[in-house]
Design a protein around this motif. Structure first.
Motif, PDB file in Angstrom:
ATOM      1  N   CYS A 267      -2.652   4.587  -8.249  1.00 38.17           N
ATOM      2  CA  CYS A 267      -3.327   4.770  -6.963  1.00 38.17           C
ATOM      3  C   CYS A 267      -4.591   3.919  -6.889  1.00 38.17           C
ATOM      4  CB  CYS A 267      -3.686   6.243  -6.759  1.00 38.17           C
ATOM      5  SG  CYS A 267      -2.249   7.342  -6.763  1.00 38.17           S
ATOM      6  N   HIS A 268      -4.769   3.272  -5.716  1.00 38.02           N
ATOM      7  CA  HIS A 268      -5.999   2.542  -5.427  1.00 38.02           C
ATOM      8  C   HIS A 268      -6.845   3.266  -4.382  1.00 38.02           C
ATOM      9  CE1 HIS A 268      -8.552  -1.006  -5.302  1.00 38.02           C
ATOM     10  NE2 HIS A 268      -8.516  -0.976  -3.986  1.00 38.02           N
ATOM     11  N   GLN A 269      -6.193   3.945  -3.505  1.00 31.63           N
ATOM     12  CA  GLN A 269      -6.842   4.776  -2.488  1.00 31.63           C
ATOM     13  C   GLN A 269      -6.120   6.124  -2.447  1.00 31.63           C
ATOM     14  OE1 GLN A 269      -9.539   4.113  -0.787  1.00 31.63           O
ATOM     15  NE2 GLN A 269      -9.788   1.961  -1.436  1.00 31.63           N
TER      16      GLN A 269
ATOM     17  N   SER B 298       0.281  -3.424 -10.170  1.00 34.95           N
ATOM     18  CA  SER B 298      -0.716  -4.318  -9.558  1.00 34.95           C
ATOM     19  C   SER B 298      -0.514  -4.452  -8.058  1.00 34.95           C
ATOM     20  CB  SER B 298      -0.677  -5.705 -10.236  1.00 34.95           C
ATOM     21  OG  SER B 298      -0.981  -5.612 -11.602  1.00 34.95           O
TER      22      SER B 298
ATOM     23  N   THR C  64       0.823  -1.211   0.000  1.00 32.98           N
ATOM     24  CA  THR C  64       0.000   0.000   0.000  1.00 32.98           C
ATOM     25  C   THR C  64       0.856   1.258   0.000  1.00 32.98           C
ATOM     26  OG1 THR C  64      -0.151  -0.079   2.422  1.00 32.98           O
ATOM     27  CG2 THR C  64      -1.900  -1.175   1.161  1.00 32.98           C
TER      28      THR C  64
ATOM     29  N   ASN D 159      -2.006  -2.414  -4.274  1.00 27.73           N
ATOM     30  CA  ASN D 159      -3.085  -1.561  -3.765  1.00 27.73           C
ATOM     31  C   ASN D 159      -2.490  -0.300  -3.137  1.00 27.73           C
ATOM     32  OD1 ASN D 159      -4.996  -3.507  -4.532  1.00 27.73           O
ATOM     33  ND2 ASN D 159      -4.813  -4.571  -2.574  1.00 27.73           N
TER      34      ASN D 159
ATOM     35  N   ARG E 186      -8.205   7.286  -7.387  1.00 29.37           N
ATOM     36  CA  ARG E 186      -8.153   5.914  -7.887  1.00 29.37           C
ATOM     37  C   ARG E 186      -7.980   5.913  -9.409  1.00 29.37           C
ATOM     38  NH1 ARG E 186     -12.667   2.012  -5.720  1.00 29.37           N
ATOM     39  NH2 ARG E 186     -11.405   2.467  -3.850  1.00 29.37           N
TER      40      ARG E 186
END
Length: 740
Positions: free
Chosen positions: A385-387, A353, A333, A355, A392
């Motif tokens: 970015c995922h969060q 790939s 992360t 998070n 996102r």
């Protein structure tokens, strides 16, 4: 005479050689070379019969047939054989004395058959054998007697069988072996002395077996010359201490697709020469500090497809030669920005790939990526970015620094970053203190509002006196990045004056440190040319900017070229960096027949604008595969057209000229001169008709008018014999008489 005798002798020699070959060559085989007999894929069910001439054969190929067994006499006549190929048959048995007379054989291929075992002593007579392929059979067990006498064997393939264990000293007769293939078997146990005699072995492949643990420290201890060890696709869940202790020459080790959930530094002791280490496809959860310290020569490290959620900031500290790092498809992360500080040779990092949470913890990583890109060390690093939700799908290098700080982690970043040591930097000189003091008001809005003015002023005093903590360094760095961002706007407290260009205005110089402003004012005329199916040349011009950037040099102001597929569902931006003096770049490895958008932007003081300059972009479409550029095609078409026109004009001119000459010749043939019509200088008629001619001519001349005297046409000399005159004198009286 001597030449004719020599030619006759050569002819007889060729005839005898042809008879010899055709008399020896087995049916359905090819014997163009008398020493090579090729009988592959001929539907044979047994080895062809031999003759006296077969002793000279050195290569015999019988692969791809339906031979089921090799008897004692099948190969007895091939005493000089060097290579024998029996692959892809249905051989299930070989007589123990089948190779008895093949003392010169060096290469034997019996792979892809139905052999369950080799009788002990079958290969004993092959003293010169260097290569043995017995792969893809049904062999379940091997014993030392199977390889007795093969002192010169260099390569042995036993892969693709069903071997379950390697017993003690099973390869003791193979002291000169260099390459050993044991992959794709059922190996679940290896005796600690199985490789005890293989002191010269360099390559060992144990992939696709059923090994569960590597505990014995003596298993590989005898392989002191080993350079490649492959252990992928097993069931290994534990690696004991000092397993690789004596592998000082090992350069490649693969443990991919196993069940490893953890490793210790003691397990990797002795791998000081290792350059390539593959741990992808396991169950690792973290990379602790010190784990990779023994791998001082490591260049390629693959940790993809694990469950890694934490990487210690000092995990790669001692990997000074690291060039390629793969961490894709994990559970990361965030990642410390200082983690690659000592990896100066690193040029490829795969972080795809994961998070990723794009918050203030990623600020240093973003800065490291920008510095690496600016120095041209690597093409790009994909951190998507995922969060949080509003970021996102965006890539970290396109996210503004102010967006990273507007998260719930902002306060904790400022408080807790000081716990990580080894990255503090001392700021020397009054200018640094002034810049830090100037940056403090910008960060006040990020601190809790309950903090009093007294506490705030105390903090400022402490910052001016000594900037040694990690928190203060982060504040300073954040302020600098916010200062460079054109879209950042932070509130200014009443009574405070905040001017980013105070020092520059004091110098009365229009200094430009913002890369976005630099792009807008100095970069012009972005064009593309020389488009092919896989490359394109990008050109641009730049106005003189030295007097506007007095604090920078030519090396500090350079350019970044962004190119991306236009209109694609998933963005895939790439970057190429050029020096400050460059005004063109050739982009390579493009896809054919794809639309691209190319943008040129400046790199000022190590930073770039977070928004690509759209007015400095250009679109292009690469040519389909196999076609040349449009410019070359137009030039070729023009040249061909001009050549055809010239040729056509030449043909037309030639036809016209030929016709003109033909008409002139016809006119000359049909035209008769008047003087020729009336000329009597040539013989006219024979003497016997003189009288008749005279009378006729007299009557003709007398009928013409003569008032004006004789005309020029009448003044013609006639032969004397026409008028029965023996004298050839010309008299005026005669002329007068004829004119009357």
């Amino acid at each position: 005479m001597d030449t004719s005798n020599l030619l006759a002798g050569l002819f007889l020699l060729l005839v005898s050689l042809h008879r010899f070959i055709s008399g020896f060559c087995p049916e359905r085989c090819d014997c163009q070379n008398p020493r090579h007999v090729l009988c592959s894929n001929r539907g044979l069910q047994r080895v062809p019969k031999t003759s006296a001439a077969s002793e000279a054969v050195q290569v015999l190929s019988l692969s791809g047939n339906f031979i089921s067994n090799i008897s004692e006499l099948d190969l007895a006549g091939y005493s000089d054989l060097v290579r024998l190929n029996l692959q892809y048959n249905q051989i299930d048995s070989i007589h123990p004395r089948a190779f008895q007379n093949l003392s010169k054989l060096e290469e034997l291929y019996v792979g892809h058959n139905l052999l369950a075992s080799l009788h002990p002593g079958t290969l004993k007579a092959l003293r010169k054998l260097t290569t043995l392929y017995s792969n893809s059979n049904h062999i379940r067990r091997i014993v030392p007697e199977d390889f007795s006498g093969l002192d010169h064997l260099v390569k042995l393939r036993l892969d693709g069988n069903t071997i379950e264990l390697l017993q003690d000293s099973v390869f003791e007769g193979l002291g000169g072996l260099l390459y050993l293939h044991l992959e794709s078997n059922q190996l679940h146990h290896i005796h600690r002395n199985a490789f005890s005699k293989l002191h010269h072995l360099r390559y060992l492949n144990l992939d696709h077996n059923k090994q569960q643990t590597l505990r014995g420290a003596l298993t590989f201890s005898h392989l002191t010359s080993l350079t490649t060890l492959l252990l992928s696709d097993n069931q290994i869940h534990h690696v004991g201490k000092h397993v690789f202790k004596n592998l000082g020459r090992l350069t490649k080790l693969t443990l991919s697709n196993n069940r490893l959930s953890g490793l210790t530094a003691e397990a990797l002791r002795g791998l000081s020469s290792l350059r390539e280490f593959h741990l992808d496809g396991n169950q690792l959860e973290e990379i602790p500090s010190g784990l990779l310290d023994p791998l001082k020569s490591l260049e390629v490290l693959d940790l993809s497809r694990n469950h890694i959620s934490n990487v210690d900031p000092l995990a790669f500290k001692h990997l000074a030669h690291l060039k390629v790092l793969k961490l894709k498809s994990n559970k990361l992360t965030s990642l410390s920005g200082e983690i690659f500080a000592l990896n100066h040779w690193l040029y490829a990092v795969d972080l795809h790939s994961n998070n990723w949470t794009c918050d203030c913890r990623m600020e240093r990583l973003k800065r490291w990526m920008a510095d690496a890109h600016a120095q041209g060390k690597m093409l790009t690093v994909f951190v998507q970015c995922h969060q949080p939700v509003d970021l996102r799908g965006k890539y970290l290098d396109h996210v503004n620094s102010s967006q990273l700080l507007r998260t719930s982690w902002a306060d904790s970043c400022l408080r807790d970053q000081a716990l990580v040591g080894g990255f503090e930097q001392e700021l020397q000189g009054d200018q640094s203190r002034v810049e830090l003091q100037r940056a403090k008001p910008m960060t006040d809005s990020l601190r809790p509002k309950s903090r009093t003015a007294k506490e705030t002023s105390g903090k400022r005093v402490k910052a001016r006196s000594d900037v040694t903590s990690r928190s203060d360094w982060l504040v300073f760095s954040t302020a600098q990045s916010l200062k460079r961002s054109p879209t950042t706007s932070l509130p200014v407290r009443s009574g405070e004056k905040f001017d980013l260009l105070r020092s520059e205005r004091e110098q009365n110089l229009p200094v430009i440190t913002d890369p976005c402003v630099f792009n807008r004012l100095f970069i012009t005329n972005v064009t593309v040319d020389q488009v092919t199916s896989s490359s394109v040349n990008v050109c641009w011009t730049t106005r003189d900017h030295h007097r506007y950037t007095p604090g920078t040099t030519e090396n500090e102001v350079h350019y970044r070229i962004l190119f991306d597929r236009f209109g694609a569902a998933e963005r895939f931006p790439r970057y190429v960096y050029a020096s400050g003096s460059a005004r063109s770049v050739t982009l390579q490895e493009l896809s054919s027949d794809v639309t691209y958008m190319v943008c040129v932007e400046g790199v000022v003081g190590g930073s770039v604008c977070h928004v690509a300059p759209r007015d400095h972009c250009s679109g292009l479409v690469t040519l389909p595969e196999g076609r040349r550029s449009l410019t070359s095609d137009l030039q070729l078409v023009t040249i061909i057209t001009v050549a055809c026109n010239v040729l056509l004009l030449a043909v037309i001119g030639g036809v016209w000229l030929v016709r003109s000459l033909r008409k002139r010749m016809q006119r000359r043939k049909s035209a008769v001169h008047v003087r020729h019509m009336y000329s009597t200088r040539r013989p006219f008629r024979p003497n016997i008709a003189t009288a008749a001619v005279s009378s006729d001519f007299t009557s003709y001349q007398s009928s013409r008018p003569s008032r004006l005297g004789p005309l020029e046409e009448d003044l013609i000399e006639f032969p004397c014999d026409r008028f029965q005159d023996n004298t050839c004198a010309r008299r005026d009286s005669d002329l007068q008489r004829f004119s009357d």
